[in-house]
Design a protein around this motif. Structure first.
Motif, PDB file in Angstrom:
ATOM      1  N   GLU A 147      40.879 -49.548  -6.824  1.00  0.00           N
ATOM      2  CA  GLU A 147      40.089 -48.905  -5.778  1.00  0.00           C
ATOM      3  C   GLU A 147      38.598 -49.141  -5.978  1.00  0.00           C
ATOM      4  O   GLU A 147      37.854 -49.367  -5.012  1.00  0.00           O
ATOM      5  N   LEU A 148      38.168 -49.078  -7.237  1.00  0.00           N
ATOM      6  CA  LEU A 148      36.739 -49.252  -7.514  1.00  0.00           C
ATOM      7  C   LEU A 148      36.300 -50.688  -7.279  1.00  0.00           C
ATOM      8  O   LEU A 148      35.226 -50.938  -6.716  1.00  0.00           O
ATOM      9  N   ARG A 150      37.494 -52.807  -5.185  1.00  0.00           N
ATOM     10  CA  ARG A 150      37.422 -53.070  -3.745  1.00  0.00           C
ATOM     11  C   ARG A 150      36.088 -52.615  -3.147  1.00  0.00           C
ATOM     12  O   ARG A 150      35.657 -53.134  -2.113  1.00  0.00           O
ATOM     13  N   LYS A 151      35.440 -51.659  -3.809  1.00  0.00           N
ATOM     14  CA  LYS A 151      34.165 -51.155  -3.300  1.00  0.00           C
ATOM     15  C   LYS A 151      32.956 -51.893  -3.883  1.00  0.00           C
ATOM     16  O   LYS A 151      31.952 -52.052  -3.199  1.00  0.00           O
ATOM     17  N   VAL A 152      33.068 -52.310  -5.146  1.00  0.00           N
ATOM     18  CA  VAL A 152      31.872 -52.811  -5.838  1.00  0.00           C
ATOM     19  C   VAL A 152      31.882 -54.316  -6.063  1.00  0.00           C
ATOM     20  O   VAL A 152      30.949 -54.846  -6.670  1.00  0.00           O
ATOM     21  N   LEU A 156      30.877 -58.649  -1.899  1.00  0.00           N
ATOM     22  CA  LEU A 156      30.478 -57.788  -0.794  1.00  0.00           C
ATOM     23  C   LEU A 156      28.960 -57.689  -0.669  1.00  0.00           C
ATOM     24  O   LEU A 156      28.471 -57.026   0.257  1.00  0.00           O
ATOM     25  N   ARG A 166      25.697 -55.524  -8.328  1.00  0.00           N
ATOM     26  CA  ARG A 166      27.145 -55.372  -8.329  1.00  0.00           C
ATOM     27  C   ARG A 166      27.775 -56.088  -9.537  1.00  0.00           C
ATOM     28  O   ARG A 166      28.728 -55.588 -10.137  1.00  0.00           O
ATOM     29  N   ALA A 189      33.112 -44.490 -10.582  1.00  0.00           N
ATOM     30  CA  ALA A 189      33.320 -44.341  -9.138  1.00  0.00           C
ATOM     31  C   ALA A 189      32.352 -43.318  -8.558  1.00  0.00           C
ATOM     32  O   ALA A 189      31.782 -43.517  -7.468  1.00  0.00           O
ATOM     33  N   TRP A 192      28.887 -44.872  -8.436  1.00  0.00           N
ATOM     34  CA  TRP A 192      28.730 -45.826  -7.332  1.00  0.00           C
ATOM     35  C   TRP A 192      28.614 -45.098  -5.993  1.00  0.00           C
ATOM     36  O   TRP A 192      27.822 -45.488  -5.131  1.00  0.00           O
ATOM     37  N   ALA A 193      29.381 -44.031  -5.831  1.00  0.00           N
ATOM     38  CA  ALA A 193      29.329 -43.284  -4.586  1.00  0.00           C
ATOM     39  C   ALA A 193      27.968 -42.622  -4.394  1.00  0.00           C
ATOM     40  O   ALA A 193      27.493 -42.468  -3.256  1.00  0.00           O
TER      41      ALA A 193
END
Length: 300
Positions: A147-148, A150-152, A156, A166, A189, A192-193
């Motif tokens: 999950e992490l 996919r975000k960082v 991207l 990143r 996580a 990062w949020a």
């Protein structure tokens, strides 16, 4: 016409400028003093290092010879007395001069053809060693990792600065996943949020000077601690015995060691001589009165 407020502001500006000038002078003085202190510290460090190397190169063989002679003396005494305590002392003396183990035996797998392992590097840097608890991290850690990522993921990023941020963050994510550290992944996580830390306004000139003075003071404390450690070492203590001519001290120690070697060799020779079996006694020559009488020609 100047107003009282303008005069007061001008006076405040002059006072601020004078205060800044005093701070700048204090910083320059502290920098100069720190440079001189660093020169003295580095000079002493080089002397300690060189003395240690020369001490090992020149006197190491003598110390080794003394250890060997002590072992041989203890073994000779144990062989003569057969006393268990003497045998124990002989074993201890011999253990001192046993050959050093190979490097790979010392590190027990911490080092290989690629150099130090991450765990060994952490140990040498006084960092906590956290080897993985299992080959495959747990399902919770795997899910948090996916999950992490996919975000960082760096792909991207919209610009080079964002990609660099990143990529640096991904290094931390991968490290946490390698250790199977679910808590660390969860904290990452959350970090990062929360987003990047907003840039702080640049400090004022006076704030910069105060920070510089604080850093200089901390640097001096660190150097003072290094000096204390050097002076507290065995080599540092020896150097303090001869601050004017440490090379002469090496020669003096060498002479003392040579004398100790000579004494040990003499002691060992005495032990060997006393342990040697006595030579058998020569057969006794018959006395003249016990010899049989021979007849002399012409005797009656």
């Amino acid at each position: 016409m100047d107003t009282p407020e303008a005069d007061q502001a001008e006076q405040q500006d002059r006072a601020d400028a004078a205060g800044t000038e005093r701070l700048e002078k204090a910083v320059r003085a502290a920098e100069t003093a720190l440079i001189e202190f660093e020169i003295a510290v580095e000079t002493f460090r080089v002397e300690v290092e060189n003395f240690s190397r020369l001490h090992h190169q020149r006197l190491g063989p003598m110390y080794s010879r003394l250890d060997e002679l002590d072992a041989q003396i203890a073994e000779a005494i144990a062989a003569r007395t057969q006393d268990p305590e003497d045998v124990r002392r002989a074993d201890e003396a011999r253990a001192i001069v046993m050959p050093m183990p190979a490097v790979e035996e010392l590190f027990h797998g911490w080092i290989d053809s690629d150099g130090l392992s991450p765990e060994a590097a952490a140990m040498l840097n006084e960092q906590p060693v956290q080897p993985p608890s299992r080959v495959r991290p747990g399902e919770e850690a795997r899910r948090a990792y996916r999950e992490l990522v996919r975000k960082v993921h760096p792909d991207l990023a919209r610009d080079d600065a964002e990609r660099e941020r990143r990529e640096a963050f991904m290094v931390r994510v991968n490290k946490a996943y390698t250790s199977g550290d679910t808590d660390a992944l969860r904290q990452l996580a959350e970090e990062w949020a929360a987003g990047p830390v907003p840039a702080q306004p640049p400090p004022s000139r006076n704030e910069e000077l105060y920070l510089r003075l604080e850093w200089l003071a901390q640097r001096k404390e660190m150097l003072a601690a290094a000096v204390e450690e050097l002076e507290g070492s065995a080599i540092g203590a020896m150097l303090r015995m001869a601050p004017d001519d440490p090379d002469a001290l090496l020669e003096e120690i060498a002479e003392q060691l040579l004398g100790q070697v000579s004494e040990r060799e003499s002691r060992l020779a005495e032990l060997h001589a006393s342990a040697a079996p006595a030579a058998p006694a020569a057969p006794a020559t018959p006395a003249a009165e016990d010899a049989p009488e021979s007849e002399t020609p012409g005797a009656q």
